[in-house]
Design a protein around this motif. Structure first.
Motif, mmCIF file in Angstrom:
data_model
loop_
_atom_site.group_PDB
_atom_site.id
_atom_site.type_symbol
_atom_site.label_atom_id
_atom_site.label_comp_id
_atom_site.label_asym_id
_atom_site.label_seq_id
_atom_site.Cartn_x
_atom_site.Cartn_y
_atom_site.Cartn_z
ATOM 1 N N GLN A 87 0.854 -1.184 0.000
ATOM 2 C CA GLN A 87 0.000 0.000 0.000
ATOM 3 C C GLN A 87 0.889 1.232 0.000
ATOM 4 N N VAL A 88 0.623 2.140 -0.939
ATOM 5 C CA VAL A 88 1.311 3.428 -0.917
ATOM 6 C C VAL A 88 0.617 4.285 0.117
ATOM 7 N N VAL A 89 1.314 4.481 1.262
ATOM 8 C CA VAL A 89 0.720 5.300 2.327
ATOM 9 C C VAL A 89 0.811 6.771 1.932
ATOM 10 N N ARG A 90 2.005 7.187 1.506
ATOM 11 C CA ARG A 90 2.210 8.579 1.069
ATOM 12 C C ARG A 90 3.220 8.578 -0.074
ATOM 13 N N TRP A 110 11.173 14.218 -3.924
ATOM 14 C CA TRP A 110 10.037 13.323 -3.644
ATOM 15 C C TRP A 110 10.233 12.602 -2.324
ATOM 16 N N TYR A 111 9.053 12.172 -1.760
ATOM 17 C CA TYR A 111 9.039 11.366 -0.522
ATOM 18 C C TYR A 111 8.023 10.230 -0.703
ATOM 19 N N MET A 133 11.257 6.228 1.756
ATOM 20 C CA MET A 133 12.312 6.570 0.796
ATOM 21 C C MET A 133 12.127 8.024 0.394
ATOM 22 N N SER A 134 13.201 8.677 -0.071
ATOM 23 C CA SER A 134 13.129 10.053 -0.588
ATOM 24 C C SER A 134 14.275 10.253 -1.583
#
Length: 731
Positions: free
Chosen positions: A664-667, A709-710, A723-724
């Motif tokens: 799941q992509v949380v953010r 990006w984050y 990750m970023s």
């Protein structure tokens, strides 16, 4: 005597037909003959129907009125508390002064009545009784009755009565008021303000008393000195009157004398003595033809009733005793003819007159025999003559019971092979009671014989006169329906796949079959039956049935219960399945994706994939469990540059992994160089295409350059990774 309200009159009376008319604006309205008129303390006039105690307002009375009455001239009158007599106009509630009983009132006047001669009577709280003759315009003080008149005056059977204080009704002696006495001690709730005599007919007068509070109405029983509750109405009554109340003041008294009667000549005389009534009296012997003379002569022996009628149509009758020793029938016995024969009889015994007697029937020869035999049914005119010629006639009817005859015979055969035949005989005529005997058995009083076996029958019928007849009948036999066998195949695997076959014979074709005794059909084999209890039944065309009890058993199939899966790590076969199971018959088998497995859980060593697990028993019952081993913890990649020019290559910037990653992509946020949002995706499946940035912000093309990006991702086993980094947008 019909009078019109458009003049000065308020009411019109038609005495002979006993119909009352209340007239407004020259338009007559027919009223019931059972009406009484009541005045109330607020000077309203109501019409009361005694049949059902309903009432309605019909007008008003003058202010100060304490009582009302009708005069034989049909006008309504009222008396005021100060002793003034008024003729009432009910439409306006005003009155025309007719007479003043005292110039200076010595009492409160509370009562008013009029007799058949048109004389008014009034009394008050001091008991002073006055009269006023309207015809001669003469008023007279009659004396003191010794009781306070709290309410009304009325006439009943020639006697004046007064509602006095203490709920007493006083019998007033008009000729000597001081001799007045209490007739009824009412002792009822409230005060009796109204007492009215109502003439249902000229010779049938009843009195009613009315109280002031909620108008309790009582019938006055003078004979037993009692007030009998009748009904009540919600009115505060001050007085009452009826149209023919004055008839109670002067009833007609009649006496008659007969002389000179004998059976050989018509020289009898009847003289009538009568008094009372209203106006001139007239006399009649037939109630039709009247004469002024009260004597009748030249009369033969016979039955006579005299009639006396006054001028308003009231009639009184009286049977006359002629004083003749006339023969009369002491006893008359008629025996009906029976059994359709001429065997009736008439037997007479005579009392009075002079023996011997002669009897003639239907104009035949006279005979001293008073017992007639062997008579046919019919009417017989009997004439009896005694030794001195006095005659007596009567009619006797010889009836016939007739011989009994069978009007209907219903024979019902047996059915279903049982003893349920029936014979029903219907008989007309004859003399009750009628007895029925079947095949010499016990007699019964009805022709209904039930539950009979097949065979020949003789029915004997006899009435009370001994008249008899016979009839024969045959009750046919019947064949029963037989249920021979039921073959059952039990259900399995928890399904409705049992079968039942019913075998039957006998009965009346066609046969029908049922598994529950309710729904029938022509097919004897039944499929698709669930485990349970059944009532296999066969029914023939006559409705005869035969049934058994049968059960279909079943088996519980193998079933998977709750299960859990353990995901496989990326590119590893380390997933697992834990599942519960139950049921099944005999040894159970297990296959996974078509490959046999040992029935043992958990099943381990599973790579990420789709699986189908089959659980079977010894009779082939099967359950299926489909499950998925997801993939987790696979590395996630993001490019360092992309070119959103819609050429189909690197047009979106998004996270990537190997296929089927369960995550799941949380953010996932993208920022410009000043830290502002240009793209945002939250709480989406990892494989959702909306997780990719298309190089636009709010629909506008973003410029070439470096963006930050984050990314935060949650795996299905609960683990997370953040990750970023930077990405170059190339135009």
């Amino acid at each position: 005597m019909a009078l019109n309200y458009c003049g000065l009159h308020n009411f019109s009376i038609y005495p002979v037909r006993r119909v009352l008319f209340l007239v407004f604006c020259c338009m007559p309205v027919v009223l019931s003959s059972q009406e009484i008129f009541l005045s109330t303390l607020d000077h309203r006039l109501y019409q009361l129907d005694l049949a059902d105690c309903t009432y309605q307002q019909v007008g008003n009375v003058p202010q100060g009125s304490t009582d009302i009455c009708f005069h034989p001239n049909s006008y309504l009158y009222s008396v005021s508390g100060n002793g003034r007599l008024f003729q009432v106009n009910i439409a306006t509630g005003t009155g025309t002064l007719v007479h003043t009983f005292e110039n200076t009132a010595s009492q409160l006047y509370t009562s008013l009545a009029a007799d058949a001669n048109g004389v008014f009577y009034t009394c008050g709280l001091n008991g002073r009784l006055f009269s006023y003759n309207l015809a001669t315009n003469t008023g007279t003080y009659l004396g003191n009755v010794g009781y306070a008149a709290e309410g009304d005056l009325t006439f009943y059977n020639g006697q004046l009565y007064m509602a006095a204080s203490g709920d007493d009704i006083v019998r007033v002696d008009i000729n000597n008021p001081g001799n007045s006495t209490i007739a009824v001690n009412g002792n009822v709730p409230g005060r009796i303000f109204g007492i009215v005599s109502y003439a249902e007919t000229c010779d049938s007068v009843s009195s009613y008393a009315f109280t002031d509070n909620a108008a309790n109405i009582y019938r006055v029983d003078y004979a037993n000195a009692a007030l009998v509750p009748y009904c009540n109405i919600p009115l505060s009554v001050s007085g009452g009157a009826s149209m023919f109340e004055y008839l109670g003041s002067n009833p007609i008294d009649v006496a008659a004398d007969a002389s000179g009667f004998d059976c050989t000549a018509g020289n009898g005389v009847i003289n009538i003595t009568a008094s009372g009534g209203i106006g001139l009296l007239s006399y009649s012997l037939d109630g039709q033809n009247y004469q002024i003379n009260a004597g009748f002569s030249g009369l033969p022996v016979g039955d006579y009733t005299v009639y006396v009628q006054d001028e308003v149509g009231c009639i009184v009758s009286l049977e006359v005793d002629l004083g003749v020793d006339f023969p009369g029938i002491e006893n008359l016995v008629v025996t009906p003819a029976s059994c359709g024969e001429n065997n009736g009889s008439i037997s007479l015994s005579i009392a009075g007159g002079t023996a011997p007697y002669l009897l003639s029937a239907n104009g035949g020869p006279a005979s001293s025999n008073l017992n007639l035999q062997n008579l046919a049914p019919g009417s017989y005119q009997l004439a009896i003559t005694d030794a001195v010629g006095c005659h007596l006639a009567t009619t006797a009817q010889v009836t016939t019971n007739g011989a009994p005859a069978i009007s209907g015979l219903e024979v019902t055969p047996t059915s279903c092979g049982e003893n349920n035949g029936r014979i029903v005989a219907t008989v007309q005529g004859g003399l009750a009671p009628v007895n029925y005997v079947l095949n010499g058995g016990n007699p019964q009083t009805t022709g209904n014989f039930m539950n009979l076996p097949p065979g020949n029958y003789t029915l004997d019928i006899t009435d009370a006169n001994g008249c008899a007849l016979s009839e024969t009948a045959v009750i046919a036999a019947s064949q029963p329906v037989l249920l021979n066998d039921v073959v059952v195949k039990n259900a399995s695997c928890g399904k409705a796949n049992g079968t039942m076959t019913i075998f039957a014979s006998g009965g009346q074709a066609p046969l029908e079959f049922s598994t529950d005794g309710d729904v029938f059909g022509l097919e004897n084999a039944f499929t698709g039956l669930a485990a349970g209890d059944y009532e296999p039944t066969v029914m023939d065309a006559a409705g005869c049935t035969a049934a058994l009890q049968r059960s279909i058993t079943g088996t519980t199939p193998p079933r998977f219960g709750e299960f859990t899966v353990k995901p496989a790590e990326c590119q590893e076969a380390n997933g697992a399945l834990m599942a519960a199971f139950e049921g099944g018959l005999g040894a159970l088998t297990l296959t996974l994706n078509g490959e046999a497995r040992v029935l043992d859980f958990p099943i381990t060593g599973l790579a990420a994939d789709d699986y189908v697990l089959l659980l079977g028993d010894s009779i082939g019952c099967m359950d299926t469990l489909a499950f998925v081993i997801p993939r987790i913890n696979c590395p996630i990649y993001l490019p360092n540059a992309f070119s959103p020019n819609d050429d189909g290559i690197n047009d979106r910037f998004r996270p990537e992994a190997i296929r089927d990653l369960e995550a799941q992509v949380v953010r996932f946020y993208v920022f410009d160089r000043w830290g502002g949002f240009v793209f945002k995706s939250e709480n989406r499946a990892f494989s959702d295409p909306e997780n990719g940035w298309n190089g636009r912000k709010n629909g506008k093309i973003s410029g070439q350059g470096v963006y930050t990006w984050y990314l935060e991702v949650a795996f299905s086993d609960g683990g997370k990774v953040s990750m970023s980094g930077d990405v170059v947008l190339v135009r």
